[in-house]
Each structure stands twice: as structure tokens, then as C-alpha cells.
Design an enzyme around this catalytic site. Structure first.
Site, mmCIF file in Angstrom:
data_model
loop_
_atom_site.group_PDB
_atom_site.id
_atom_site.type_symbol
_atom_site.label_atom_id
_atom_site.label_comp_id
_atom_site.label_asym_id
_atom_site.label_seq_id
_atom_site.Cartn_x
_atom_site.Cartn_y
_atom_site.Cartn_z
ATOM 1 N N CYS A 47 2.872 0.093 -2.742
ATOM 2 C CA CYS A 47 3.371 1.227 -3.543
ATOM 3 C C CYS A 47 4.896 1.247 -3.602
ATOM 4 O O CYS A 47 5.476 1.554 -4.640
ATOM 5 C CB CYS A 47 2.927 2.567 -2.938
ATOM 6 S SG CYS A 47 1.252 2.617 -2.324
ATOM 7 N N ASP A 48 5.549 0.977 -2.491
ATOM 8 C CA ASP A 48 6.986 1.278 -2.392
ATOM 9 C C ASP A 48 7.894 0.063 -2.251
ATOM 10 O O ASP A 48 9.117 0.198 -2.322
ATOM 11 C CB ASP A 48 7.224 2.201 -1.170
ATOM 12 C CG ASP A 48 6.484 3.520 -1.330
ATOM 13 O OD1 ASP A 48 6.334 3.969 -2.477
ATOM 14 O OD2 ASP A 48 6.062 4.093 -0.312
ATOM 15 N N CYS A 92 3.039 2.197 2.752
ATOM 16 C CA CYS A 92 2.377 1.404 1.707
ATOM 17 C C CYS A 92 3.371 0.457 1.042
ATOM 18 O O CYS A 92 4.188 0.883 0.218
ATOM 19 C CB CYS A 92 1.753 2.342 0.670
ATOM 20 S SG CYS A 92 0.971 1.462 -0.695
#
Ligand code: NAP
Length: 311
Positions: free
Chosen positions: A141-142, A138
Site C-alpha cells: 500500500c505505502d 503494508c
């Protein structure tokens, strides 16, 4: 909410991505008072997507989580109830259908399955060990953890291209590793990625091992044509090699194809009366937000007609 009574719902929707929330909107507007089981992530994959540029109505694009919030708001406006819970088992042997969740049990006259798909894993040594420690699925997200870092992205489809481009906002370099010498992704994203000075490609290659010491520091690459291997330094590995449909729960009770996707007719019917499906769980081909939303609307319309025909 925890269900304990044996209340029978007219329509229970499993999943809260574009398919589930669009189904909820249509079912709610038809007075079915649908319950939506959100699943683990409200909004599904879209909630983990950065900008969505190809959903009509948003000429400047829209952030995935913002689109989910709008879908939710619109469905709730007409009476859909979104429950933060996930189905763990279904009994489709008789109607009303029984769905067990972490929080309780639901009985429903119609089901709309919109459980989507989950990211596919590479299945190489080091992948599980370093997930969250340099291995990610992701970018939204990261990505921000990798400022000025060198990254590898695996895959040759639209996801690898789109997320690879997104990662260049943070990373010093993004190397896309693809197992063939031709991209699967569409021309628009392919051209955009190729024109990005931070992106380079390694063709005909696969990762056979992810290596690190606490966190990822390199990968073992193999050229599938020459069989030559090399160790390549990297700070992170983002894997975008497609999805597998979330149908494990239904496999013995509903027809699925050889890849596990629910088999649907053109009207979103599964092989059981009153059980419909929408979105990626039954769509191995398009896998687009707009298509999933359309399938969700269609599934709800069919659920309405099914219940009307019975009354
Ligand atoms: P995809 O189109 O199925 O592509 C998966 C890629 O991963 C392919 O290039 C495939 O290689 C590669 N791959 C699969 N298994 C692999 C393995 N074990 N090792 C190495 N490589 C592997 O999946 P996706 O990119 O997630 O896209 C899914 C759907 O969403 C598509 O319909 C796509 O168009 C859509 N999507 C659209 C957008 C957009 O902005 N329009 C963005 C994201 C996704 P091969 O090519 O050799 O099979």
C-alpha cells in the site's frame, strides 16, 4: 444487501481471504448458496500482498489482488454471494446461529469462520501518532511513497524479509531491525534479503520510540544485549512482527488457545456443532495461502456433511 427478513441461510462464511473464498467455492458447488461476509478488506491479507510465488498453478507468481479476484470469480460462478459487510457480533447460544453485521442480521444453520488475523503493533511511543505519516504495516500500500528514502523494517520473520525486499524497489536503503541475532524467516527469503545490496540488518535490537515532527524522522533503538541506545535517522518504519487472530467476537462462545486462535480439530470443527473455521484464525502454525485455502475447502465439506447428516 441488507438482511431484514428472518431467512435462514444454510451456510454463512465470515471472511473473504483464501480460506473464506475457497469455502465459498466448495459450499456453492454443494448447493448451499453460501453468503460470504467480506469483512473490511475483500481478500484479507492477500489483497495487500505483492507477488505470491508459492501458490501452485502460477509458475511466474501472481499478484495478491489478482489471486483474490480469481478466487472470487470462481466462487461466484457456482452461486456464492459476496456481501461487502462485516460481522460485529455473533450469538452462538442456539441454532440457527445469529450474526449481526453493520448492514443487518443473518441467521445460518452453519457458520464458517474465516476472519483471519490482523497485523500486530509494536506498542511503542510514536507508533499510533505517526501511523500513515511514516509508520506503515503494508509495503504494497505505502511503499511507493518512499522513493529514494531510507527505511527501517521491524521483524525477523518471512513478512519482514519479503516486504523488506519489496521495499527496495522504491527505497534507497532498507534496514531490517530484529530483536534477536537469528532470523525466524525461511532460508530462501533470508538469503535473498542478505544478497540484496540495499538491505542491511541491525541485530539484537528493538525500537523503543518512533520520533518525528509531523512525519517520522528517526527512531530510538535499543540493543537488548548491551542495553545501549541510539537515535537513528529514518524516513519511514514498516512493522511486520506477526499477526493476532481476529477472534475477539468469538472468545466467550468458542474455545480459543492461549494466543487467541480458535481451537479446531483436524476436520475444521470448533467446539460447537455446525460452526467450522478455516485459515489463519485457527492456524497459529502454517499461515500460508495454500493451507488456508485447503482449510476453507475442508470446512465447507464438513458443513455439507453436517447438514446432510441432519436431513
Ligand atoms: P512471524 O513468523 O511470527 O515473525 C514475526 C517476527 O517479528 C519474528 O521475527 C519476531 O521475533 C518478531 N517480533 C514479534 N513481536 C515483536 C516485537 N514486539 N518486537 C520486535 N519484534 C517482534 O510473523 P510473519 O513474518 O508475519 O509470518 C507469519 C506467517 O506467515 C509465517 O508462518 C510465515 O512463514 C508466513 N509468511 C510466509 C511468506 C512466504 O513468502 N512464504 C511471507 C510472509 C509470511 P522472534 O523471531 O524473536 O520471535
Amino acid at each position: 444487501m441488507t438482511e431484514s427478513s428472518e431467512k435462514i441461510h444454510q451456510c454463512l462464511i465470515l471472511g473473504s481471504g483464501p480460506a473464506g473464498l475457497s469455502a465459498a467455492l466448495y459450499a456453492a458447488r454443494a448447493d448451499l448458496a453460501p453468503i460470504v461476509l467480506s469483512g473490511m478488506d475483500l481478500g484479507g491479507q492477500v489483497s495487500k500482498t505483492d507477488t505470491i510465488d508459492n501458490y501452485p498453478g502460477f509458475p511466474e507468481g501472481i499478484q495478491g489482488p489478482d489471486l483474490v479476484a480469481i478466487f472470487q470469480q470462481q466462487a461466484e460462478r457456482f452461486g456464492a454471494e459476496i456481501v461487502f459487510d462485516s460481522a460485529t457480533a455473533v450469538d452462538l447460544s442456539q441454532r440457527p446461529y445469529r450474526v449481526t453485521t453493520y448492514g443487518g442480521e443473518y441467521l445460518a444453520e452453519t457458520l464458517i469462520i474465516a476472519t483471519g488475523a490482523s497485523v500486530r503493533e509494536l506498542g511503542v511511543p510514536g507508533e499510533t501518532e505517526f501511523t500513515g505519516k511514516g509508520v506503515s504495516y503494508c509495503a504494497t500500500c505505502d511503499g511507493h511513497f518512499f522513493k529514494e528514502k531510507d527505511l527501517i523494517v521491524v521483524g525477523g520473520g518471512d513478512s519482514a524479509l519479503k516486504e523488506g525486499i519489496f521495499l527496495t524497489r522504491f527505497a534507497k536503503s532498507v534496514t531490517i531491525v530484529h530483536r534477536r541475532d537469528e532470523l525466524r524467516g525461511g532460508i530462501y527469503l533470508a538469503n535473498k534479503a542478505k544478497a540484496n545490496p540495499k538491505i542491511q540488518f541491525i541485530w539484537d535490537s528493538v525500537i523503543t520510540e518512533i520520533i518525528g515532527d509531523g512525519t517520522v524522522n528517526s527512531v530510538r533503538l535499543k540493543n537488548v544485549k548491551t542495553e545501549q541506545e541510539e537515535i537513528r535517522a529514518t524516513d519511514g518504519v514498516f512493522i511486520f512482527i506477526g499477526h493476532d487472530p481476529n477472534t475477539e467476537m468469538f472468545k466467550d462462545q468458542l474455545d480459543v488457545d492461549q494466543n487467541g486462535y480458535l481451537v479446531l480439530d483436524h476436520h475444521m470443527h470448533t467446539n460447537l456443532p455446525g460452526v467450522f473455521a478455516a485459515g489463519e484464525v485457527g492456524d497459529p502454525h502454517f499461515q500460508q495461502v495454500i493451507i488456508s485455502a485447503g482449510m476453507g475447502a475442508a470446512a465447507a465439506m464438513e458443513a455439507v456433511e453436517f447438514l446432510e447428516d441432519e436431513s
